[in-house]
Scaffold this active site. Sequence first.
Site, PDB file in Angstrom:
ATOM      1  N   ARG A  24       6.540  -6.870  -4.083  1.00  9.69           N
ATOM      2  CA  ARG A  24       7.489  -6.079  -3.289  1.00  9.69           C
ATOM      3  C   ARG A  24       8.551  -6.952  -2.623  1.00  9.69           C
ATOM      4  NH1 ARG A  24       5.793  -4.154   2.236  1.00  9.69           N
ATOM      5  NH2 ARG A  24       4.892  -5.925   3.291  1.00  9.69           N
ATOM      6  N   LYS A 162       5.863 -18.313  -3.350  1.00 10.24           N
ATOM      7  CA  LYS A 162       5.610 -17.097  -4.122  1.00 10.24           C
ATOM      8  C   LYS A 162       6.131 -17.271  -5.546  1.00 10.24           C
ATOM      9  CE  LYS A 162       3.879 -14.412  -0.854  1.00 10.24           C
ATOM     10  NZ  LYS A 162       2.550 -13.782  -0.908  1.00 10.24           N
ATOM     11  N   ASP A 190       1.287 -18.457  -4.622  1.00 12.86           N
ATOM     12  CA  ASP A 190       0.705 -17.120  -4.598  1.00 12.86           C
ATOM     13  C   ASP A 190       1.385 -16.274  -5.667  1.00 12.86           C
ATOM     14  OD1 ASP A 190      -0.482 -14.735  -4.028  1.00 12.86           O
ATOM     15  OD2 ASP A 190       0.113 -14.658  -1.918  1.00 12.86           O
ATOM     16  N   GLU A 218      -3.188 -18.539  -5.126  1.00 18.60           N
ATOM     17  CA  GLU A 218      -3.732 -17.276  -4.639  1.00 18.60           C
ATOM     18  C   GLU A 218      -3.548 -16.205  -5.698  1.00 18.60           C
ATOM     19  OE1 GLU A 218      -2.567 -15.230  -0.766  1.00 18.60           O
ATOM     20  OE2 GLU A 218      -2.283 -17.350  -0.302  1.00 18.60           O
ATOM     21  N   ASP A 243      -7.406 -13.122  -3.197  1.00 18.02           N
ATOM     22  CA  ASP A 243      -6.746 -12.401  -2.093  1.00 18.02           C
ATOM     23  C   ASP A 243      -6.872 -10.898  -2.351  1.00 18.02           C
ATOM     24  OD1 ASP A 243      -5.252 -11.473  -0.016  1.00 18.02           O
ATOM     25  OD2 ASP A 243      -3.358 -12.374  -0.589  1.00 18.02           O
ATOM     26  N   LYS A 267      -8.023 -11.112   5.295  1.00 15.60           N
ATOM     27  CA  LYS A 267      -6.921 -10.481   6.048  1.00 15.60           C
ATOM     28  C   LYS A 267      -7.474  -9.257   6.767  1.00 15.60           C
ATOM     29  CE  LYS A 267      -3.140 -11.671   2.929  1.00 15.60           C
ATOM     30  NZ  LYS A 267      -2.561 -11.148   1.678  1.00 15.60           N
ATOM     31  N   CYS A 295      -2.140 -12.969   6.522  1.00 15.94           N
ATOM     32  CA  CYS A 295      -1.614 -11.738   7.131  1.00 15.94           C
ATOM     33  C   CYS A 295      -0.732 -11.050   6.100  1.00 15.94           C
ATOM     34  CB  CYS A 295      -0.796 -12.059   8.384  1.00 15.94           C
ATOM     35  SG  CYS A 295       0.627 -13.143   8.097  1.00 15.94           S
ATOM     36  N   LEU A 297       3.002  -8.827   5.950  1.00 17.24           N
ATOM     37  CA  LEU A 297       4.209  -9.007   6.738  1.00 17.24           C
ATOM     38  C   LEU A 297       4.008  -8.206   8.018  1.00 17.24           C
ATOM     39  CD1 LEU A 297       6.653 -10.577   6.250  1.00 17.24           C
ATOM     40  CD2 LEU A 297       7.733  -8.572   5.308  1.00 17.24           C
ATOM     41  N   ASP A 320      -2.608 -18.946   6.974  1.00 17.34           N
ATOM     42  CA  ASP A 320      -1.331 -18.376   6.516  1.00 17.34           C
ATOM     43  C   ASP A 320      -0.984 -17.229   7.469  1.00 17.34           C
ATOM     44  OD1 ASP A 320       0.884 -17.580   4.926  1.00 17.34           O
ATOM     45  OD2 ASP A 320      -0.385 -16.201   3.789  1.00 17.34           O
TER      46      ASP A 320
HETATM   47  C1  LIG Z   1       3.110 -13.094   4.941  1.00 15.48           C
HETATM   48  C2  LIG Z   1       2.056 -13.900   4.225  1.00 15.48           C
HETATM   49  N1  LIG Z   1       2.406 -15.266   4.173  1.00 15.48           N
HETATM   50  C3  LIG Z   1       1.796 -13.364   2.844  1.00 15.48           C
HETATM   51  O1  LIG Z   1       2.338 -13.854   1.894  1.00 15.48           O
HETATM   52  N2  LIG Z   1       0.963 -12.329   2.773  1.00 15.48           N
HETATM   53  C4  LIG Z   1       0.629 -11.577   1.605  1.00 15.48           C
HETATM   54  C5  LIG Z   1       1.680 -10.644   1.139  1.00 15.48           C
HETATM   55  C6  LIG Z   1       2.090  -9.765   2.282  1.00 15.48           C
HETATM   56  C7  LIG Z   1       2.999  -8.612   2.082  1.00 15.48           C
HETATM   57  O2  LIG Z   1       3.427  -8.284   0.984  1.00 15.48           O
HETATM   58  O3  LIG Z   1       3.274  -8.019   3.158  1.00 15.48           O
HETATM   59  C8  LIG Z   1      -0.083 -12.361   0.555  1.00 15.48           C
HETATM   60  O4  LIG Z   1      -0.102 -11.932  -0.582  1.00 15.48           O
HETATM   61  O5  LIG Z   1      -0.730 -13.361   0.835  1.00 15.48           O
HETATM   62 MG   LIG Z   2      -1.696 -13.543  -1.199  1.00 16.93          MG
END
Ligand SMILES: C[C@H](N)C(=O)N[C@@H](CCC(=O)O)C(=O)O
Ligand SMILES: [Mg+2]
Length: 363
Positions: A24, A162, A190, A218, A243, A267, A295, A297, A320
């Site tokens: 997303r 990412k 990730d 991840e 995750d 989380k 977490c 977002l 994280d």
């Molecule tokens: C914000 C954190 N660093 C993160 O990447 N979290 C998630 C994705 C969060 C989201 O889409 O709101 C993760 O996949 O680890």
């Molecule tokens: Mg993740």
Amino acid sequence: MKITEIRLGMISVPLRVPFKTALRSVSSVEDVIVEIHIDTSAVGYGEAPPTGAITGDTTGGIIGALQDHIIKTLVGRDVDDFEDVMRALNKCIVKNTSAKAAADMALWDLYGQLYHVPVYKLLGGSRNKIVTDITISVNDPEEMARDAINAIERGYDCLKIKVGVSPELDVARLMAVRKAIGDKACIRIDANTAWTPKQAVKLLNQMQEKGLDIEFVEQPVKAHDFEGLKYVTERSYVPVMADESVFSPEDAVKIMQMGAADLVNIKLMKCGGLYNALKIASAAEVYGVECMVGCMLEAKVSVNAAVHLACAKQVITKIDLDGPVLCSEDPVQGGAVFNEKEITVSSEPGLGIQGIEGIRYLD
Ligand SMILES: C[C@H](N)C(=O)N[C@@H](CCC(=O)O)C(=O)O
Ligand SMILES: [Mg+2]
């Protein structure tokens, strides 16, 4: 200590830059706030982000779960009957882990206030400072390299990169970032479920051969694909963290029993709050699996609760919790202090939140 009223509201917090993953893209935090009032003047605060792409929870769904199930279950109960209250919260509706997490943290906040102790101390914690990574959104390699340099300039020494949008670019993305930052920061990546198991092994081993020094990856594969995750874990040089595959304590135990991942990301929004997060941490201790606390977002109310968990448990070796530092403002008074990568937990009773600016109440 009877719960008299539970109020719901919304907060909006713009991000510094859009947050982009394989699942997303968003440009602001739009979260549901939960305030639990009791028959003293104490208030417990919680927050739930609508991360539909991961948890399935939408704003309307979170509010509906709270109004139709959770509030009806909790009002009139005594917070001091903590175990009863937690069991009732977890039983009153299936799934809906973000709504449960918001109520759970508000209850822990009140319980800590009742006994005049910060929640991380209540959980036996001894460290009061932790260090978070920061996330670099998935973009083209040059933009990611620039973002990585900015993060180093802000003082971060661990980047969560990412990947997974146009996977054919992923090795180039990591090469651009590593070239830009040298050895100034550790890199974890990730894929947010984007790769197939075979693609994951190929890409991760290419990254390893190019000397990109990836700390871990991840969630390389689909959330439900535990066998695929195990396939990658057994064949990749890069350690694998589950995750999206681990929501509940039961998921965590299954992943650990299968040896499907080397590490687990806890989380609050996936497991339903601190009560269940503690069960995952205990399972991880039993199986000898290190954990990260992550977490979605999220703004500081809910990330603050995760900070208490991280300060309490030694099995949590990776952090994280960058939600608040990705935001361009902080509407929350009290709670943990976020000084870029350094997070200091509040020593106030409960979770330490004093108030939240700009709540748009729903009642
Ligand atoms: C914000 C954190 N660093 C993160 O990447 N979290 C998630 C994705 C969060 C989201 O889409 O709101 C993760 O996949 O680890
Ligand atoms: Mg993740």
